[in-house]
Design a protein around this motif. Sequence first.
Motif, short mmCIF file in Angstrom:
data_model
loop_
_atom_site.label_atom_id
_atom_site.label_comp_id
_atom_site.label_asym_id
_atom_site.label_seq_id
_atom_site.Cartn_x
_atom_site.Cartn_y
_atom_site.Cartn_z
N ASP A 308 23.25 -18.57 -9.35
CA ASP A 308 22.57 -17.37 -8.85
C ASP A 308 23.41 -16.67 -7.78
O ASP A 308 23.50 -15.45 -7.73
N ARG A 309 24.03 -17.50 -6.93
CA ARG A 309 24.88 -16.91 -5.88
C ARG A 309 26.15 -16.31 -6.48
O ARG A 309 26.64 -15.29 -6.02
N ILE A 310 26.68 -16.97 -7.52
CA ILE A 310 27.87 -16.43 -8.18
C ILE A 310 27.53 -15.07 -8.79
O ILE A 310 28.26 -14.10 -8.66
N LEU A 311 26.36 -15.00 -9.41
CA LEU A 311 25.90 -13.74 -10.02
C LEU A 311 25.80 -12.65 -8.96
O LEU A 311 26.25 -11.52 -9.17
N ARG A 312 25.25 -13.00 -7.81
CA ARG A 312 25.09 -12.02 -6.73
C ARG A 312 26.45 -11.56 -6.21
O ARG A 312 26.68 -10.39 -5.96
N ALA A 313 27.36 -12.52 -6.08
CA ALA A 313 28.70 -12.19 -5.58
C ALA A 313 29.42 -11.26 -6.55
O ALA A 313 30.05 -10.28 -6.14
N LEU A 314 29.28 -11.53 -7.85
CA LEU A 314 29.93 -10.67 -8.85
C LEU A 314 29.32 -9.27 -8.78
O LEU A 314 30.04 -8.27 -8.87
N LYS A 319 31.56 -6.55 -10.44
CA LYS A 319 32.13 -7.18 -11.63
C LYS A 319 31.04 -7.61 -12.60
O LYS A 319 31.03 -8.73 -13.08
N VAL A 320 30.10 -6.73 -12.86
CA VAL A 320 29.05 -7.11 -13.81
C VAL A 320 29.48 -6.72 -15.22
O VAL A 320 30.22 -5.76 -15.42
N LEU A 321 29.00 -7.50 -16.14
CA LEU A 321 29.36 -7.27 -17.53
C LEU A 321 28.38 -6.26 -18.11
O LEU A 321 27.18 -6.41 -17.90
N ASP A 322 28.89 -5.22 -18.81
CA ASP A 322 27.87 -4.37 -19.42
C ASP A 322 27.40 -5.12 -20.66
O ASP A 322 28.17 -5.75 -21.37
N GLU A 323 26.13 -5.03 -20.86
CA GLU A 323 25.49 -5.93 -21.80
C GLU A 323 25.55 -5.49 -23.23
O GLU A 323 25.04 -6.14 -24.09
#
Length: 417
Positions: A308-314, A319-323
């Motif tokens: 969850d923290r990795i997701l928040r950091a990204l 650096k989010v992936l478009d879905e």
Amino acid sequence: MSDLKGPRGAPDIRPPESATFQRIMRSAEDAFVRYGFKRIDTPAFEHTEVFTRTQEATGDMVTKEMYEFKDRSGRSLTLRPEGTAPVIRAVLEHNLHRAGLPVKLYYFSTSFRYERPQEGRQRAFHQLGVEAVGAPGPGIDAEVIELGTRVFQMIGLDAELFINSIGHPGCREEYLPKLTAFLESHFDELDEDCQRKTKTNPLRTFDCKVPRDRQILEGAPLITDFLCDDCREHFSGVQRFLADAEVEFRLDPRLVRGLDYYTRTTFAFLVPTLGAQNEVGGGGRYDGLSEMLGGPPLPGIGFGLGADRILRALGKQGKVLDEGIDTFVVSTSEEFRSPAISLARLIRDSGMSSDIDYSDKAVKAQFKTADRLGARFVIVVGQREMESKTYTVRNMSTGEEMPVAADELVDYLKGWL
Ligand code: HAM
């Protein structure tokens, strides 16, 4: 709108960020498998003893944080607050250690801790973990730490690595009275929590986040000055192997970590921009854990990464992936629904994603749906296409349309996707 809400501190991971979450898991799994780890899944709850036996009576997790409940037969069960103890329990129960050492296992698990929720601190959270059981190191320590850095590299997150050694219990026997004496000499200046820890578990005062206490702790004696020859040599070995692997790390003699089963090597991955809850992963050696659970001596080391923290950091680093989806198949009328469905199936069977509309929308509206779903290509199926056995393929990012022969379509798409 329904009046039902999820429990506090237990967020849902939903689209669009679930795509990035999934990528985190995939990258981690890819790295774990490359380093020879095999998957294990343990249940979400265990007999409470699995956790109480591995923590001193004063460990925070036991006194404050466990989701403990009685089942209908009156047994005391606890929702897993962390992954290591259940994995060791499973290794011992199924004699996995008898088939050869080390036993290298990885897991993805939801963990539950009744903590005060705040940004980055949840009551239900996701850990990606590995455990190398039955390996005394220091080579395996370095391998496990290197594996952690690889996961962050593959995910594309800059995380800083800190390492320490907290020695074996004998080293701490010598060190703790010195630390306690120091803390007691500053007792009145410490905040309430640190005062409590001074009495119950002095090492944990180093986890304190209060700036004034941290400043006082700067002057505290350090465990690294009390390591016995064996522990010192082990720690030098870890550092040598890490240097050989070109893994960048910093020494932090105050890194004690929150769990009481650790011995010798401890390490943590931090993303400083995350604020108070900036630890995206951490782990260490737990040489006495197997014995605490009634097993033979089985030294081990592992880590847990906070997905969850990795997701928040990204997310913070953009650096989010478009879905999106690879393709969307549009049919010009109801008559061509069937060939359109077959085409979507063919694309799916070829390993690419595809979607289709079943609600008789006009072509323009179908294109809108494709857009909303983030389709990279739209393929039109209609009278002209069926007769000529050639599809019209629109590249949605450039707007370009291309006629592509039906029997070349899959290869054409694969060339792009
Ligand atoms: P831990 O440090 O308690 O270690 O947790 C590992 C990681 O899980 C943390 O670094 C953090 O990223 C994440 N985490 C922990 N608590 C929360 C929370 N309340 N909300 C969100 N994320 C959280 C362990 O659990 C050990 N079992 C790791 C290990 C494996 N050591 C040896 N092997």
